[in-house]
Write a protein that holds these residues in place. Structure first.
Motif, PDB file in Angstrom:
ATOM      1  N   SER A 246       2.065  16.717  23.627  1.00  0.00           N
ATOM      2  CA  SER A 246       1.806  15.355  22.030  1.00  0.00           C
ATOM      3  C   SER A 246       2.814  15.257  21.502  1.00  0.00           C
ATOM      4  N   PRO A 247       3.096  14.401  21.447  1.00  0.00           N
ATOM      5  CA  PRO A 247       4.961  14.068  20.972  1.00  0.00           C
ATOM      6  C   PRO A 247       5.116  14.370  19.364  1.00  0.00           C
ATOM      7  N   SER A 248       6.417  14.597  19.361  1.00  0.00           N
ATOM      8  CA  SER A 248       7.212  15.166  18.154  1.00  0.00           C
ATOM      9  C   SER A 248       7.465  14.591  17.155  1.00  0.00           C
ATOM     10  N   ILE A 249       7.051  13.622  15.654  1.00  0.00           N
ATOM     11  CA  ILE A 249       7.119  12.938  15.125  1.00  0.00           C
ATOM     12  C   ILE A 249       7.865  12.983  14.020  1.00  0.00           C
ATOM     13  N   PRO A 250       8.858  12.186  13.657  1.00  0.00           N
ATOM     14  CA  PRO A 250       9.888  12.424  12.769  1.00  0.00           C
ATOM     15  C   PRO A 250       9.456  11.973  11.690  1.00  0.00           C
ATOM     16  N   GLU A 251       9.260  12.602  10.677  1.00  0.00           N
ATOM     17  CA  GLU A 251       8.728  12.146   9.528  1.00  0.00           C
ATOM     18  C   GLU A 251       9.360  10.850   8.864  1.00  0.00           C
ATOM     19  N   GLU A 252      10.307  10.674   9.147  1.00  0.00           N
ATOM     20  CA  GLU A 252      10.658   9.191   8.325  1.00  0.00           C
ATOM     21  C   GLU A 252      10.022   8.094   9.251  1.00  0.00           C
ATOM     22  N   GLU A 253      10.216   8.304  10.409  1.00  0.00           N
ATOM     23  CA  GLU A 253       9.298   7.264  11.047  1.00  0.00           C
ATOM     24  C   GLU A 253       7.235   7.025  10.590  1.00  0.00           C
ATOM     25  N   LEU A 254       6.906   8.290  10.484  1.00  0.00           N
ATOM     26  CA  LEU A 254       5.571   8.593   9.822  1.00  0.00           C
ATOM     27  C   LEU A 254       6.096   7.699   8.653  1.00  0.00           C
ATOM     28  N   HIS A 255       6.336   7.726   7.646  1.00  0.00           N
ATOM     29  CA  HIS A 255       6.663   7.304   6.205  1.00  0.00           C
ATOM     30  C   HIS A 255       6.867   5.692   5.927  1.00  0.00           C
ATOM     31  N   ARG A 256       7.771   5.486   7.112  1.00  0.00           N
ATOM     32  CA  ARG A 256       7.983   4.047   6.992  1.00  0.00           C
ATOM     33  C   ARG A 256       6.387   3.364   7.731  1.00  0.00           C
ATOM     34  N   ALA A 257       5.572   3.929   9.205  1.00  0.00           N
ATOM     35  CA  ALA A 257       4.338   2.738   9.248  1.00  0.00           C
ATOM     36  C   ALA A 257       2.882   3.315   7.959  1.00  0.00           C
ATOM     37  N   ILE A 258       2.762   3.745   7.483  1.00  0.00           N
ATOM     38  CA  ILE A 258       2.272   4.378   6.503  1.00  0.00           C
ATOM     39  C   ILE A 258       3.053   3.411   5.564  1.00  0.00           C
ATOM     40  N   LEU A 259       4.241   2.954   5.400  1.00  0.00           N
ATOM     41  CA  LEU A 259       4.397   1.705   3.743  1.00  0.00           C
ATOM     42  C   LEU A 259       4.015   0.226   4.207  1.00  0.00           C
ATOM     43  N   LYS A 260       4.347   0.597   6.201  1.00  0.00           N
ATOM     44  CA  LYS A 260       4.122  -0.890   6.323  1.00  0.00           C
ATOM     45  C   LYS A 260       2.321  -1.221   6.178  1.00  0.00           C
ATOM     46  N   ALA A 261       1.374  -0.432   6.930  1.00  0.00           N
ATOM     47  CA  ALA A 261       0.287  -0.066   6.851  1.00  0.00           C
ATOM     48  C   ALA A 261       0.001  -0.692   5.013  1.00  0.00           C
ATOM     49  N   VAL A 262       0.680   0.311   4.404  1.00  0.00           N
ATOM     50  CA  VAL A 262      -0.651   0.032   3.795  1.00  0.00           C
ATOM     51  C   VAL A 262      -0.194  -1.471   2.711  1.00  0.00           C
ATOM     52  N   GLN A 263       1.073  -1.762   2.675  1.00  0.00           N
ATOM     53  CA  GLN A 263       1.663  -3.106   2.205  1.00  0.00           C
ATOM     54  C   GLN A 263       0.859  -4.379   3.248  1.00  0.00           C
ATOM     55  N   GLY A 264       0.583  -3.982   4.366  1.00  0.00           N
ATOM     56  CA  GLY A 264      -0.547  -5.340   5.032  1.00  0.00           C
ATOM     57  C   GLY A 264      -1.896  -4.849   4.106  1.00  0.00           C
ATOM     58  N   LEU A 265      -1.875  -3.921   4.272  1.00  0.00           N
ATOM     59  CA  LEU A 265      -3.476  -3.633   3.663  1.00  0.00           C
ATOM     60  C   LEU A 265      -3.796  -4.280   2.327  1.00  0.00           C
ATOM     61  N   ALA A 266      -2.858  -4.454   1.623  1.00  0.00           N
ATOM     62  CA  ALA A 266      -2.630  -4.815   0.512  1.00  0.00           C
ATOM     63  C   ALA A 266      -2.769  -6.697   0.343  1.00  0.00           C
ATOM     64  N   ALA A 267      -1.741  -7.085   1.158  1.00  0.00           N
ATOM     65  CA  ALA A 267      -1.317  -8.273   1.598  1.00  0.00           C
ATOM     66  C   ALA A 267      -2.761  -9.595   1.957  1.00  0.00           C
ATOM     67  N   ASN A 268      -3.628  -8.484   2.407  1.00  0.00           N
ATOM     68  CA  ASN A 268      -5.060  -8.761   3.623  1.00  0.00           C
ATOM     69  C   ASN A 268      -6.488  -8.172   3.117  1.00  0.00           C
ATOM     70  N   PHE A 269      -6.277  -8.092   2.022  1.00  0.00           N
ATOM     71  CA  PHE A 269      -7.731  -6.986   0.575  1.00  0.00           C
ATOM     72  C   PHE A 269      -8.019  -8.285   0.387  1.00  0.00           C
ATOM     73  N   THR A 270      -9.027  -8.159   1.850  1.00  0.00           N
ATOM     74  CA  THR A 270     -10.724 -10.144   1.381  1.00  0.00           C
ATOM     75  C   THR A 270     -11.691  -8.575   0.821  1.00  0.00           C
ATOM     76  N   ASP A 271     -12.913  -9.215   0.346  1.00  0.00           N
ATOM     77  CA  ASP A 271     -13.598  -8.359  -0.450  1.00  0.00           C
ATOM     78  C   ASP A 271     -14.302  -7.008   0.453  1.00  0.00           C
ATOM     79  N   GLU A 272     -14.392  -7.862   2.599  1.00  0.00           N
ATOM     80  CA  GLU A 272     -14.874  -7.050   3.474  1.00  0.00           C
ATOM     81  C   GLU A 272     -13.954  -5.174   3.438  1.00  0.00           C
ATOM     82  N   VAL A 273     -12.544  -5.561   3.159  1.00  0.00           N
ATOM     83  CA  VAL A 273     -12.057  -4.555   3.041  1.00  0.00           C
ATOM     84  C   VAL A 273     -11.979  -3.281   2.118  1.00  0.00           C
ATOM     85  N   ALA A 274     -12.337  -4.583   0.565  1.00  0.00           N
ATOM     86  CA  ALA A 274     -12.342  -3.396  -0.292  1.00  0.00           C
ATOM     87  C   ALA A 274     -13.123  -3.214  -0.279  1.00  0.00           C
TER      88      ALA A 274
END
Length: 402
Positions: A246-274
């Motif tokens: 198991s790797p050790s993960i810097p918190e900043e990298e986790l936050h950036r990845a989660i932010l991108k995932a949420v932003q990507g979700l907002a951009a592709n917020f289809t009825d199915e995803v909603a």
């Protein structure tokens, strides 16, 4: 010993026998009175008659119509507790908030306990309903109260009074309580980490893809430079014995990845995803068509329960067969009420789209811990460079760490 009034001398065998007989009669009379009182209370419960516990509950007082009336300033305390818990606060952090604010308990004290906060979160009275016969007295001589886990029928009264929190919020809190209680320890043999850690949203949401254990937040000090990282609990406590890679993960990298995932979700917020994110997993039309059938079953079951309950009250002795049948009917009634409630909740969500999560809610420019706690169910560390994010409702997204 001599009892002059009763003319009993305990030094003689005959008097001892009389004393024993009189004691037995007194005990039998006490038990009979207790049973009659209990039977009367249960009949009252059946017809929705009970004494509201104003002295043991905050937020309500007796209104002019005899029904519970909300006390506005105390209701704010209840809403604070429910909202804080849903936002990820632990019982201890809520306790600190209340004491800092100077909020008073039901007994008028400024010191709160985690147990009293837990009881408030699980008390259905705060959403306007009442559950009767939660406890019972098993032995009238000792007077010890026991939790009713099916030994006696319970009575649930919906919409008895105005709720301080919505039924939807109450259901979400019960689900969150169950989620926190279900967390298991990293080492299943010792079960040392069963407690919920709510200080950070990633606590109890970030898991190792190698051994399945939770990740823990740590601060590294490298040549005087501090860095916050997340590490597998098994790796921390036992080295490579239980978790080899198991790797050790810097918190900043986790936050950036989660932010991108949420932003990507907002951009592709289809009825199915909603629909997935909002947990609407069943067709609303199906829920509408089944509700009348469920209501009919509930009415029939309730009638049978009432008939058997009245029959059981005519017996002076225990009736195991009737008691067992009453328990089964009571469980069926609760199950049908839950099914009807779920159907109504789905319809309520469909009729009130403002209650649902929208793309606008996801349009954030920086990492949001509260939003993460609200919409992300689990994050799995696949490697040093990749994580898998599972949102509520089952929607998944794989993200690269940078």
């Amino acid at each position: 010993m001599v009892f002059e009034k009763e003319n009993i001398n305990t030094a003689t065998m005959n008097s001892e026998m009389i004393l024993t007989v009189l004691s037995a009669f007194a005990q039998a009379e006490s038990e009979s009175i207790s049973q009659n009182v209990a039977r009367g209370k249960r009949m009252g419960y059946k017809h929705g008659k009970f004494a509201f516990p104003y002295g043991r509950i905050i937020g309500y007082r007796k209104g002019a119509d005899g029904k519970p009336e909300i006390i506005p300033e105390q209701a704010e305390i209840i809403r604070l507790i429910f909202n804080s818990y849903l936002q990820g606060d632990s019982l201890q952090s809520i306790k600190a908030k209340l004491e800092t604010a100077g909020a008073l308990t039901a007994r008028g004290n400024t010191a709160w306990s985690a147990q009293s906060i837990q009881r408030i979160l699980q008390n259905e009275k705060y959403c306007g309903d009442v559950l009767l016969q939660k406890t019972f007295t098993e032995d009238v001589l000792t007077g010890v109260h026991k939790k009713n886990t099916g030994q006696l029928p319970q009575y649930y009264i919906e919409n008895y009074h105005e709720g301080i929190v919505s039924k939807q919020m109450f259901r979400e809190v019960q689900a969150e309580i169950a989620r926190r209680n279900s967390k298991s320890a990293a080492n299943q043999r010792k079960r040392r980490r069963g407690r919920y850690n709510s200080k950070y949203a990633l606590s109890e949401r970030l898991f190792c893809g190698d051994c399945g254990s939770p990740y823990k937040r740590m601060t590294w000090n490298i040549h005087g430079r501090k860095q916050i990282v997340w590490r597998c609990v098994n790796r921390i406590e036992y080295g490579t014995k239980f978790c080899g890679s198991s790797p050790s993960i810097p918190e900043e990298e986790l936050h950036r990845a989660i932010l991108k995932a949420v932003q990507g979700l907002a951009a592709n917020f289809t009825d199915e995803v909603a629909a997935q994110i909002n947990g609407i997993l069943h067709n609303i039309q199906t829920g509408e068509s089944t509700k009348p059938n469920l209501q009919e079953q509930l009415e029939q079951t309730q009638q049978e329960f009432d008939r058997l309950l009245e029959m059981s009250l005519d017996f002076d002795e225990d009736t195991p067969f009737l008691d067992d049948r009453l328990k089964k009917l009571n469980n069926k009634i609760k199950s049908l009420k839950k099914a009807i409630e779920d159907s109504a909740a789905r319809q309520e969500k469909a009729n009130q789209p403002e209650m649902l999560l929208s793309a606008k809610d996801l349009q954030i420019q920086e990492y949001d811990d509260a939003l993460t706690a609200r919409i992300i169910e689990k994050i799995t560390v696949r490697s040093r460079n990749e994580i898998e994010i599972r949102f509520i409702g089952g929607y998944k997204k794989t993200m690269q760490l940078t």
